[in-house]
Design a protein around this motif. Structure first.
Motif, short mmCIF file in Angstrom:
data_model
loop_
_atom_site.label_atom_id
_atom_site.label_comp_id
_atom_site.label_asym_id
_atom_site.label_seq_id
_atom_site.Cartn_x
_atom_site.Cartn_y
_atom_site.Cartn_z
N SER A 62 44.96 -27.64 -7.92
CA SER A 62 46.02 -26.77 -8.41
C SER A 62 45.45 -25.56 -9.15
O SER A 62 44.56 -25.70 -9.99
CB SER A 62 46.95 -27.55 -9.34
N PRO A 63 45.99 -24.36 -8.88
CA PRO A 63 45.55 -23.18 -9.63
C PRO A 63 45.97 -23.21 -11.09
O PRO A 63 45.51 -22.39 -11.89
CB PRO A 63 46.23 -22.02 -8.89
N LEU A 64 46.82 -24.15 -11.47
CA LEU A 64 47.27 -24.27 -12.86
C LEU A 64 46.23 -24.94 -13.75
O LEU A 64 46.30 -24.82 -14.98
CB LEU A 64 48.57 -25.07 -12.94
N LEU A 65 45.28 -25.64 -13.16
CA LEU A 65 44.31 -26.39 -13.95
C LEU A 65 43.19 -25.45 -14.41
O LEU A 65 42.58 -24.75 -13.61
CB LEU A 65 43.74 -27.55 -13.14
N ALA A 66 42.93 -25.48 -15.71
CA ALA A 66 41.97 -24.55 -16.31
C ALA A 66 40.76 -25.29 -16.88
O ALA A 66 40.79 -26.50 -17.09
CB ALA A 66 42.64 -23.73 -17.41
N MET A 67 39.72 -24.54 -17.13
CA MET A 67 38.55 -25.07 -17.82
C MET A 67 38.89 -25.24 -19.30
O MET A 67 39.86 -24.69 -19.80
CB MET A 67 37.37 -24.11 -17.67
N ASN A 68 38.06 -26.00 -20.00
CA ASN A 68 38.21 -26.11 -21.45
C ASN A 68 37.11 -25.34 -22.17
O ASN A 68 36.78 -25.62 -23.31
CB ASN A 68 38.23 -27.58 -21.89
N SER A 69 36.53 -24.36 -21.48
CA SER A 69 35.53 -23.47 -22.06
C SER A 69 35.88 -22.03 -21.67
O SER A 69 36.43 -21.79 -20.60
CB SER A 69 34.12 -23.80 -21.55
N MET A 70 35.53 -21.09 -22.55
CA MET A 70 35.77 -19.69 -22.25
C MET A 70 34.71 -19.15 -21.30
O MET A 70 33.59 -19.66 -21.22
CB MET A 70 35.79 -18.87 -23.55
N ALA A 71 35.07 -18.09 -20.58
CA ALA A 71 34.18 -17.56 -19.54
C ALA A 71 32.80 -17.20 -20.08
O ALA A 71 31.79 -17.42 -19.41
CB ALA A 71 34.83 -16.33 -18.89
N ALA A 72 32.74 -16.66 -21.29
CA ALA A 72 31.45 -16.24 -21.85
C ALA A 72 30.58 -17.41 -22.28
O ALA A 72 29.39 -17.23 -22.55
CB ALA A 72 31.67 -15.30 -23.04
N ASP A 73 31.17 -18.61 -22.36
CA ASP A 73 30.42 -19.78 -22.83
C ASP A 73 29.90 -20.65 -21.69
O ASP A 73 29.31 -21.72 -21.95
CB ASP A 73 31.32 -20.64 -23.73
N VAL A 74 30.10 -20.24 -20.46
CA VAL A 74 29.73 -21.06 -19.30
C VAL A 74 28.59 -20.40 -18.56
O VAL A 74 28.67 -19.22 -18.18
CB VAL A 74 30.94 -21.24 -18.35
#
Length: 282
Positions: A62-74
């Motif tokens: 699902s496109p609704l499921l997100a990471m639990n980290s911000m883009a700059a932290d990955v």
């Protein structure tokens, strides 16, 4: 069929497997100096799910499921903050990759290739955004392609889109048994299979039996993306044990995933959001 070469098998081609491949490639001059003299090292990545992303981060969710980290932290790469025995080989974080892709700085890669939904997400992404797992999937796929393109001479990667079904000894080597009967004869095996499905515990079996006796249904602990939530009827009472990340995914899929939406709340001056149900939620 038996493949007999100087080789390493990595069972699991998600982030852990791809990261291990990057570390092997970076360390080849130190670990295997003979490779530079013409010897061959084969690395076999084994996974039925897309290599790089693996099961958890695959695009097909699902496109609704997100990471639990911000883009700059990955990131999948080492930098000056890392302490490790192998060499430091820098590379873009997810946020750097997104900026490079938007600006057309990645050879052979275009933002439009992600498709309209992910291209729109990429365009709106900031360093502090929690990206969708599907965008993370695109990043991880690029990382693997990048690592493969930068492999030292004499090192080759073979991706097997299937399951490893067994492991046995063969003298000083090991045989990895794959779906379809293929066997890989390798010098070392690394299990990087991540979160696997588990056999139900006695307590879980007891819960399932009690639910069945009461005319109810029981869904066991598992990867939420793979759970058939269609069996949960609109308006049906649901009890959830645990309020961790899997619970967050479950709520997203059962509420927004069934047509609910958030909109500005006029009673609070539009500064906060209110949830508008679809009436298909449990």
């Amino acid at each position: 069929m038996t493949i007999d070469r100087a080789a390493i098998a990595i069972v699991g081609a998600g982030p852990r497997g791809a990261g291990l491949l990057e570390r092997i490639a970076a360390s080849v001059p130190e670990l295997l100096p003979q490779v530079g003299a013409g010897a061959a090292l084969d690395v076999h990545l084994i996974d039925p799910y897309p290599a790089g992303a693996g099961r958890i981060w695959r695009h097909a969710q699902s496109p609704l499921l997100a990471m639990n980290s911000m883009a700059a932290d990955v990131t999948m790469f080492t930098d000056e903050s890392v302490r490790c025995d192998g060499p430091i080989v820098t590379g873009p974080s997810m946020w750097d990759w997104a900026e490079d892709l938007r600006e057309g700085r990645l050879a052979g890669e275009r933002a439009d290739d992600l498709g309209p939904e992910l291209a729109a997400e990429l365009d709106a992404l900031t360093a502090a955004t929690f990206p969708s797992r599907r965008l993370q999937s695109a990043y991880l796929g690029w990382v693997l392609r990048h690592v493969q393109a930068e492999l030292p001479d004499g090192v080759r990667v073979h991706v097997h889109e299937c399951r490893a079904t067994g492991l046995s000894d063969d003298g000083g080597a090991q045989l990895v048994h794959l779906d379809g009967g293929t066997r890989l004869r390798v010098d070392a095996v690394v299990l990087a299979s991540g979160h696997l499905d588990a056999t139900p515990t006695d307590a879980e079996l007891d819960l399932a039996a009690q639910a069945a006796a009461a005319g109810l249904r029981y869904l066991p602990p598992e990867q939420t993306t793979d759970t058939d939530l269609s069996v949960i009827e609109p308006g049906e009472p649901v009890i959830v044990r645990g309020t961790g990340l899997a619970f967050v995914d479950l709520v997203v899929l059962l509420f927004e995933g069934r047509g609910g939406r958030f909109e500005p709340d006029p009673e609070r001056g539009g500064r906060e959001l209110r949830y508008v149900p679809s009436c298909r939620e449990p």
